[in-house]
Enzyme design. Sequence first.
Site, PDB file in Angstrom:
ATOM      1  N   ASN A 125       0.821  -1.209   0.000  1.00  0.00           N
ATOM      2  CA  ASN A 125       0.000   0.000   0.000  1.00  0.00           C
ATOM      3  C   ASN A 125       0.858   1.263   0.000  1.00  0.00           C
ATOM      4  OD1 ASN A 125      -2.426  -1.253  -0.185  1.00  0.00           O
ATOM      5  ND2 ASN A 125      -3.115  -0.821   1.884  1.00  0.00           N
ATOM      6  N   CYS A 185      -7.475   2.577   3.817  1.00  0.00           N
ATOM      7  CA  CYS A 185      -6.245   1.784   3.782  1.00  0.00           C
ATOM      8  C   CYS A 185      -4.991   2.627   3.566  1.00  0.00           C
ATOM      9  CB  CYS A 185      -6.344   0.704   2.707  1.00  0.00           C
ATOM     10  SG  CYS A 185      -7.574  -0.564   3.062  1.00  0.00           S
ATOM     11  N   GLY A 244      -7.000   8.461  -0.635  1.00  0.00           N
ATOM     12  CA  GLY A 244      -7.807   8.498   0.577  1.00  0.00           C
ATOM     13  C   GLY A 244      -8.280   7.109   0.908  1.00  0.00           C
TER      14      GLY A 244
END
Length: 461
Positions: free
Chosen positions: A212, A264, A261
């Site tokens: 991520n 996560c 946004g």
Amino acid sequence: MRVSVIGCGHLGIPHAAAMAEIGHQVIGVDVDQARIDRLNAGECPIHETGLPELIARHTTGGRLRFTTDIREAAAFADLHFIAVGTPLHTDGRTYDTGQVLDAIRRLAPLLQRPCTVVGKSTVTVGTTRRLTTLTHHLAPAGEHVDVIWNPEFLREGHAVDDTLHPDRLIVGLTTTRAENTIRTLYAPILAAGTPLFVTDPQTAELAKGAANTYLALKICYINAVADMCQAAGADVSQIVDILGIDPRIGSAGMRPGIGYGGGCLPKDVRAFTASARELGTPHAAALLRAAEKINETRTHVALDLITHALGEHPIRGSHITVWGAAFKPGTNDTRESPALALALALRRNGATVTVHDPQAVPTAMTHNPELDYTDDLPASLDNADLVVLATDWPQYLQADPRTLADRPANPLLVDCRTTLDPEPWRTAGWTIHQIGRPAKTEPNPPTGPQDNPIAHGGLTP
């Protein structure tokens, strides 16, 4: 297999439905009785493509049911997924694993026989080791309970497909018994060719944050380049095409706009940055913090572009329509939504703001009732001095600009996602401004190596 999924939110509901879809008997557990009642009635409380159909099919067929009683799940299942939330602590930097710990403290004393506990939530490295110690201490079955980590890589809006057809599965474990259980659980998915990475728990825990954070870095990088393009009068969309041809880079996920946004990326970047500091790697922490700072500036970049687009008409006193409330298309999730952050910033600067979204208006209204909302796309333009495309839903990208041009007095649109094809809008009389692209009225020049001889490596005579 008999499976329980503890936590019925954006992660747990799709996972429970998908496990039923591949043939398991599944019970979902949550503390919210109203949510459980809706799920048992075959209703889906979140917006996910394909999820309502799965829930309706498997609650009716008997493979899937939901309860608030964790004792029922402990007696029923041989494998327990932990899919509760891990928000950030009040420090805004580290994961609050309170819900995970609470789930283990409630579940473990009920585990009378050998079984497997599988963590799905995103956590700080070292969590599996701590939870294993706690579980073995509390569970009557003791060390016959395996605790492993199996991080999710779901994209909201695509959670069902990403669960049933993932591009990879990662499991962090320490016993052959646990590996055999996981291979049995995911047998239909593995048979379809999905690669399985069997690692130690700490590698699995870091993998989710690393993935991520890399995606966030990619977004922040192209946003930084977009700012340079804005200053130079260059076109960031062409730079994306140029970079994307390089197989080492690729253009996927490299789209300039108002930043990332959701539930996560913001959380995981902050926590991964904190982990870098805790692990004694300050240069990694500095790099990650720099990306955060770029993302934090995106609302200001959008406000500057809107101010420029309005010209002599100030933001204060303007009527501005914001298209989009969800943090991205395909979901009704508004957590840390850049679209709502921009709408609120416009309101603070004195604008009257109307927000439209195909799915997220009820969610947004709950958290930000100070904004005005509408479900009617054409009506959202009435009296608008300017329209902002803040979430790139297909409903906006595929809208007919000719039928919308007569709604605002001055058809003016600021594309803060840089995904709109501006030419049909300009032809229909709209003035278009896009992040990282020069404002112009003439058609864009040809792009790509197939129609630009310079892109092949030199000038032609």
